[in-house]
Write a protein that holds these residues in place. Structure first.
Motif, short mmCIF file in Angstrom:
data_model
loop_
_atom_site.label_atom_id
_atom_site.label_comp_id
_atom_site.label_asym_id
_atom_site.label_seq_id
_atom_site.Cartn_x
_atom_site.Cartn_y
_atom_site.Cartn_z
N ARG A 136 20.73 16.12 2.82
CA ARG A 136 20.26 17.48 3.14
C ARG A 136 19.93 18.25 1.86
O ARG A 136 18.93 18.99 1.80
CB ARG A 136 21.34 18.23 3.93
N THR A 137 20.75 18.09 0.83
CA THR A 137 20.51 18.79 -0.44
C THR A 137 19.18 18.35 -1.05
O THR A 137 18.39 19.18 -1.51
CB THR A 137 21.65 18.51 -1.43
N VAL A 138 18.93 17.05 -1.06
CA VAL A 138 17.67 16.54 -1.63
C VAL A 138 16.48 17.04 -0.82
O VAL A 138 15.45 17.42 -1.38
CB VAL A 138 17.70 15.00 -1.66
N MET A 139 16.63 17.07 0.50
CA MET A 139 15.54 17.53 1.35
C MET A 139 15.14 18.97 1.02
O MET A 139 13.96 19.31 1.02
CB MET A 139 15.97 17.45 2.83
N HIS A 140 16.12 19.80 0.75
CA HIS A 140 15.85 21.23 0.59
C HIS A 140 15.65 21.67 -0.86
O HIS A 140 15.00 22.68 -1.10
CB HIS A 140 16.99 22.04 1.21
N ASP A 159 13.47 16.41 -5.24
CA ASP A 159 12.13 15.83 -5.24
C ASP A 159 12.20 14.32 -5.09
O ASP A 159 11.32 13.60 -5.55
CB ASP A 159 11.38 16.19 -6.53
N LYS A 160 13.27 13.82 -4.43
CA LYS A 160 13.50 12.38 -4.34
C LYS A 160 13.13 11.84 -2.96
O LYS A 160 13.30 12.51 -1.95
CB LYS A 160 14.96 12.06 -4.63
N GLY A 161 12.65 10.59 -2.96
CA GLY A 161 12.34 9.90 -1.73
C GLY A 161 13.52 9.06 -1.27
O GLY A 161 14.55 8.95 -1.95
N PRO A 162 13.40 8.42 -0.10
CA PRO A 162 14.53 7.68 0.48
C PRO A 162 15.03 6.52 -0.37
O PRO A 162 16.22 6.20 -0.35
CB PRO A 162 13.98 7.19 1.83
N ARG A 163 14.15 5.88 -1.14
CA ARG A 163 14.61 4.73 -1.93
C ARG A 163 15.54 5.16 -3.06
O ARG A 163 16.55 4.50 -3.32
CB ARG A 163 13.39 3.99 -2.50
N VAL A 164 15.23 6.24 -3.73
CA VAL A 164 16.10 6.74 -4.80
C VAL A 164 17.40 7.28 -4.21
O VAL A 164 18.47 7.11 -4.79
CB VAL A 164 15.38 7.82 -5.63
N ILE A 165 17.31 7.92 -3.06
CA ILE A 165 18.52 8.40 -2.39
C ILE A 165 19.44 7.23 -2.06
O ILE A 165 20.65 7.28 -2.29
CB ILE A 165 18.16 9.18 -1.10
#
Length: 266
Positions: free
Chosen positions: A117-121, A124-130
C-alpha cells in the motif's frame, strides 16, 4: 527442598532478585514473577529454577524485540536476525517469536500488505521490485502473492505512467529512440514488466519535436566531428555516423545532415 526467602526489586524497573535459603539465586522479570506466581516461602527445586531462568531469558529477548519493533514494522526474519546479533540462543529466539506472534506484534502478512500500500501511494516501484524486497525481508511467496493482489493493474499503470512521465522529462534532450530506451530501462529497473511498460509508454506523449531533434543531432554531430578531426574526411564522417546512430538518431536524418553540412562547406 529450597525455599524462596526474599523477592527484592532491582533499581531497574520491572526486574527482581530472587533469594533462596537466604542467598541471592537469580533475577527474573516482572512477567516471570507473575506468570509463575512466585512468592516468599514458595518451595523451589532445580527443575523450576531452570524453567524460571529460561522464561526470564525469553522475557529479556521479548523486551529487546519490543524495543526493535517500536520504531517501525518488522518481519519475523528481521526480528530474528536482530536477536541473533544480540547473541540470543536460537531456542530463546523461537520462543520469543511465538510470543510476539501470539500478541500479533509480528505479522508478515500485515507487513507485506502495508508495504504494498505504501509503494502504491508514495513510491515508484513495480511488482517485481516489491517481490524482491519482501523476499529479502524473509516473507514467504504465498504471503507476497496475497499482498500483491492489492496492487491492481490499474494502480500499476497509474504509478508506472507517472514514472514514465518523469523519465521522459529527464531524457528529453536525447534522441527520441534513446529517450524511449532509457524510459523502458528505467521502468524495468523499477520492477515493471514488458506488457505493463508498453501501456505506460503508450500513455505518455513521445511525439518528437522535429526541429528540436534536428538541432540535437547537429549539436552532437558537430562535437563528434571535432573529436575525429585528425582522421580523413571519409573516416571522420563514417565514425560520426556510427556514433550518432548509437545515440538513437535515424540513419536517413544523419546522412541528410552530413550532406547538408558538405553542401554548406562548398
Amino acid at each position: 527442598m529450597a525455599v524462596i526467602t526474599m523477592i527484592e526489586a532491582q533499581k531497574r524497573s520491572g526486574r527482581f532478585n530472587i533469594y533462596v535459603d537466604g542467598h541471592y539465586a537469580f533475577p527474573v522479570s516482572d512477567s516471570v514473577l507473575v506468570d509463575f506466581r512466585l512468592y516468599k516461602g514458595m518451595e523451589i527445586d532445580k527443575t523450576l529454577e531452570e524453567q524460571l531462568t529460561a522464561a526470564d531469558d525469553v522475557a529479556k529477548a521479548y523486551n529487546r524485540a519490543l524495543d526493535y519493533l517500536s520504531h517501525q514494522l518488522r518481519t519475523e526474519k528481521e526480528v530474528a536476525d536482530k536477536l541473533v546479533t544480540l547473541e540470543i540462543p536460537e531456542d530463546t529466539i523461537d520462543q520469543t517469536l511465538k510470543k510476539l506472534r501470539d500478541f500479533a506484534l509480528v505479522d508478515d502478512a500485515h507487513y507485506a500488505a502495508s508495504y504494498v500500500r505504501t509503494v502504491m501511494h508514495t513510491g515508484d516501484k513495480g511488482p517485481r521490485v516489491i517481490r524482491q524486497h519482501l523476499r529479502q525481508k524473509g516473507v514467504g511467496e504465498k504471503v507476497i502473492d496475497d499482498a500483491l493482489v492489492l496492487y491492481t493493474p490499474a494502480d500499476q499503470l497509474a504509478v508506472g505512467t507517472a514514472v514514465a512521465e518523469k523519465l521522459a522529462k529527464r531524457y528529453q534532450h536525447n534522441s527520441t529512440r534513446n529517450q524511449e530506451q532509457k524510459m523502458r530501462q528505467g521502468l524495468m529497473t523499477r520492477g515493471f514488466g514488458g506488457d505493463e511498460i508498453k501501456a505506460m509508454l503508450d500513455a505518455v506523449d513521445l511525439t518528437p519535436d522535429v526541429d528540436e531533434q534536428q538541432a540535437l543531432l547537429a549539436k552532437q554531430g558537430e562535437k563528434l566531428l571535432r573529436r575525429y578531426h585528425a582522421l580523413s574526411q571519409s573516416e571522420q564522417q563514417y565514425k560520426t555516423k556510427q556514433a550518432l546512430y548509437r545515440k538513437g538518431f535515424k540513419l536517413d536524418d544523419i546522412s541528410q545532415w552530413l550532406a547538408d553540412l558538405g553542401e554548406s562547406a562548398e
